[in-house]
Every structure is written in C-alpha cells, then in structure tokens.
Design a protein around this motif. Structure first.
Motif, PDB file in Angstrom:
ATOM      1  N   SER A   1       1.523   5.569   0.248  1.00  0.00           N
ATOM      2  CA  SER A   1       1.124   6.722   1.048  1.00  0.00           C
ATOM      3  C   SER A   1       0.346   7.727   0.206  1.00  0.00           C
TER       4      SER A   1
ATOM      5  N   HIS B   1      -1.488  11.624   0.289  1.00  0.00           N
ATOM      6  CA  HIS B   1      -1.643  12.918   0.939  1.00  0.00           C
ATOM      7  C   HIS B   1      -2.476  13.797   0.018  1.00  0.00           C
TER       8      HIS B   1
ATOM      9  N   GLU C   1       0.840  -1.194   0.000  1.00  0.00           N
ATOM     10  CA  GLU C   1       0.000   0.000   0.000  1.00  0.00           C
ATOM     11  C   GLU C   1       0.873   1.241   0.000  1.00  0.00           C
TER      12      GLU C   1
ATOM     13  N   THR D   1       2.606   8.907  -3.188  1.00  0.00           N
ATOM     14  CA  THR D   1       4.069   8.838  -3.207  1.00  0.00           C
ATOM     15  C   THR D   1       4.491   7.437  -3.638  1.00  0.00           C
TER      16      THR D   1
END
Length: 461
Positions: free
Chosen positions: A432, A434, A430, A439
């Motif tokens: 990240s 934001h 998985e 990313t």
C-alpha cells in the motif's frame, strides 16, 4: 590481506563515484561541508570531522551561529575536530557553512588525573586505568558491583588444540597469566566537548595504549584502544562487573539478537561460556541495565554480573605470526534506564560502528534532507541497491526487537509502486502506498526485502 586491499580499493572507487554524482567536489576552497547519515534513525551526538576539511574553521548552524568545536586526534595520529551540531536526519544529511571558530560554551565537563565527569556519569579510575566507580547521576546509583573494578584486563594461556585460530576451550580459565600492574594514567584531553585520560601499560610482552573518554551529553564511557600485540597462544579479555541482577544476557547478532543464560546450572549452560555476537551485549533488570558495545569484536561472555569481551588471540596455526601487529579497536560501557529496547541501544551501537560521512561541497540544495525514514525504531536499514534487472530500487530491512506490525517507510518522493519480494528480487505482494509512504508488514526478526518503483529522481543540484 592482498585480497582485502583489492576489495577495499574497489569499494572505495564505487563510493567515490557515487558521492561525486550526488555531491560534486568543489572547484575551489570549500565553504560548506555536507555530513551524511547512512542509518535509518535520526542521529544525535557530536560530529567528528577530519581537521583538514575545516582548516581551522568551524561549522555554523542554519542561523549562521558558529558551533562549538574541539580539536582532537585518533590514536593513529589522524587530526579531527569534534563539533556540537544539530541532529542528522535519517538516510540523509545536513549542510554546514564554514565560519571562523569562536570560544566554545562550557558544557560542565570535568577531568582530573583519576576522574572523568559529565552531566550523566562520573567515572573514577586507579593507576592501571581500571574503573573503581561509575556513578550514574541520572539514576542515582553505582553501575559497578560492590567493591569490584571495571576495565580489568585478563590474559590466559590459549591452546585449544586442532583449530588454534578458531576455537576457545573452557579450560583456558584455569591458566590465567599475570599482567604487570604498572600502568601510567594521565590527562589526555580537556575541552568543552570531550574530556579524556590516556592509559599506557604493558600486557606482558605487548603494549596497550587507551584513550578513555567522556563526551558532553553522552551516557557512554568510551575506550579507544591500540595494542601492539606480540603474544603467542594467549587470550586477552576485558571485563566489567555490573550491579545488575539478571539470569540472562542479550547479544547482538546478524539481523536480530539472542539471549543466553548468565549461569551454569546445566551442562548446556556451562558449554555456552563464549557467545558469538556483533556490536553489543546487554544485561538488564526490570528497569535498568548496562550495555557493552564494540566496533569490531565478536567473542562475548556474561557470567553472573560479569560482562567480558574477548579482544585478542595469538594463534600459531595456520599462520605462526598471525595477528602480530598493531590493533585498533573501541569498546564502550553504556548504563541505561529501562530495557535495551527503550534505551535505543540498537541505534547507539550502530552509531559507534557507522561513522558519518563528511564531504566538502558547494552544491546548492536544502539545508537538511532525508531520502528515507521509518516511523518506528525496531527496524534497521540493511541494504539499498539497484535491482539486478536495473529497473527498480531494492531496500532491505531487518526487525530487531522480536516485534511485529506495520512499518511506514517514507521516501523523499512518491513511489510509483512497491512490492515485497524474496532474496532473488522476485515480487511477491504489492504494498500500500499513501503519498510518499509505503506500509510494510513486518514479523518478529524478519528480514524484509522491498522492490520500489521510484518516480524520476530530481538531481541534488
């Protein structure tokens, strides 16, 4: 050929259906056009718009000011209009209102019977269309090797043996064939956005026509080419001897690039006289280099300071009439300061190979939009598709610089979840998230496949 035609027909139908869903065709005479950029970088340069879409008008910027235009035509006779437009967002588009055309602004282009010049380059030609000088005005240096000429065509007897249509053997260099030196070079285009010369010359029994052009704001000397090819067991190459000192050349390939020596010091080096490559090859010193780009050729060569591109063969097996037809292709020489990485060569070669899509539209929406963007130029977008299970979006990236580090991929809406996955679209880790950004860790020359769970899309209209 019938199979290719069937495949192209199916792909055209798929694209037309997708386009119609995103940007429904206008029900009246279009008052706007949408120009779509499929690439992962912001795209600069002139737009090439089918003339029939503009109907004598031009595009306007967001303030309603008419943009400079110039009417041109492809070598196959297709009428087009060049437009000096703002940059196109990555994986997105820009909407232009159609307005009445006005006289264009002079961008300082110059053309004579033997020269082309813009703010960056000055090219001088002889009567056979060979470049006798290519002066880089920004770097204040000559691009070509002393006393030598570029855009030089050479033909060779080509009889490789068993695999006539596939092989090239080193012995071809011993059997060069004479080419008549009776070319005709004339002024082809004048205007505010592009100047061009037209070359017509025989290639033994075949015939070549070239439009050699220079655009305003461009560091690229382009050779748009048509060849009526009838030669048998003959190899056609074009060469540019450049004033660059390097022991190796770099060649574009699938999902990256490779280097090969420019010398023949060992038997291994000597055997690699022809290098497979895709969109570009480059020879660079510490702070300067020259790139030779093309839109459909795959045989490259760099020996010493000579860069050559293999243009055509004339095999007689397995098809005795193979390639006896009209061929259309484009190549370009692009000098640059710095390395090919800092000069944006990967992006410029993609621009040559992936023309923008121009659509008539009356769909309401933003003046400019981007569905996807990256925070770096060392990755390219290779595929976007629905996952095989129909649940998610698959995005495939390729690292091009032999570099590593996180890449931030930003979408036009927040992803609900994102995973790296394998080629079978099986999730592995998985990622990240934001806001609208994901990313992505990337390794040198890695092909990265992502599975993205997107929030509900909003229709463009």
């Amino acid at each position: 050929l019938e199979s290719y035609e069937a495949i192209f027909s199916q792909l055209d139908a798929v694209r037309a259906e997708a386009v119609e869903r995103l940007f429904p065709a206008p029900t009246r005479e279009p008052r706007e056009v949408m120009v779509f950029n499929t690439l992962l970088h912001e795209r600069h340069g002139l737009l090439s718009v089918p003339a029939k879409l503009l109907g004598g008008k031009t595009c306007a910027d967001k303030t309603g000011t008419p943009l400079t235009r110039q009417t041109v035509s492809d070598l196959d006779g297709t009428a087009r209009v060049l437009v000096d437009a703002p940059a196109l967002p990555p994986v997105g588009g820009r909407r232009f209102t159609l307005v009445e055309a006005v006289p264009g602004t002079d961008r300082g282009l110059r053309v004579t019977d033997t020269t082309l010049e813009n703010e960056f380059l000055r090219a001088v030609f002889n009567g056979n269309g060979e470049v006798t000088s290519l002066w880089d005005k920004e770097a204040d240096r000559e691009v070509l090797a002393d006393g030598q000429t570029g855009n030089v065509f050479q033909m060779y007897k080509d009889q490789p043996g068993k695999y006539d249509a596939w092989d090239i053997v080193a012995a071809y260099m011993d059997y060069e064939l004479p080419i008549p030196a009776d070319g005709c070079l004339t002024i082809d285009e004048t205007g505010p956005l592009r100047v061009a010369l037209r070359l017509e010359r025989p290639l033994r029994e075949s015939k070549l026509v070239q439009r050699i052009s220079l655009e305003a704001g461009s560091r690229e000397l382009r050779f748009e080419t048509k060849v009526q090819w009838v030669e048998r067991q003959t190899l056609l190459k074009v060469g540019f001897p450049v004033a660059v000192n390097s022991l190796q050349a770099t060649y574009d390939m699938a999902y990256g690039n490779l280097t090969r020596p420019t010398h023949s010091n060992t038997s291994y080096d000597e055997a690699r006289f022809e290098v497979p490559g895709f969109k570009w090859m480059d020879i660079s010193e510490a702070d300067y280099g020259v790139t030779l780009m093309n839109d459909c050729k795959y045989g490259h060569e760099a020996r010493g300071h000579l860069m050559r591109l293999t243009l055509l063969k004339g095999p007689v097996y397995p098809d005795p009439e193979s390639d006896m037809e009209d061929h259309f292709f484009t190549y370009a020489i692009r000098p640059h300061q710095g390395s090919w990485r800092t000069a944006g060569i990967v992006q410029e070669a993609l621009n040559l190979n992936a023309p923008c899509m121009v659509l008539p539209t009356e769909t309401a929406g933003p003046q400019a939009f981007s569905w996807m963007a990256a925070d770096t130029d060392h990755v390219t977008l290779e595929a976007v598709k629905r996952s095989e299970d129909g649940k998610h979006l698959i995005v495939r990236l390729a690292e091009q610089f032999n570099s590593r580090g996180p890449v931030v991929l930003t979408f036009d809406r927040p992803p609900a979840a994102a995973w790296s996955c394998n080629i079978m679209e099986e999730s592995e880790a998985e990622l990240s998230i934001h806001g609208n950004s994901v990313t992505v860790p990337v390794k040198p020359f890695e092909v990265v496949t992502l599975r993205i769970a997107m929030q509900e899309a909003k229709p463009c209209n």
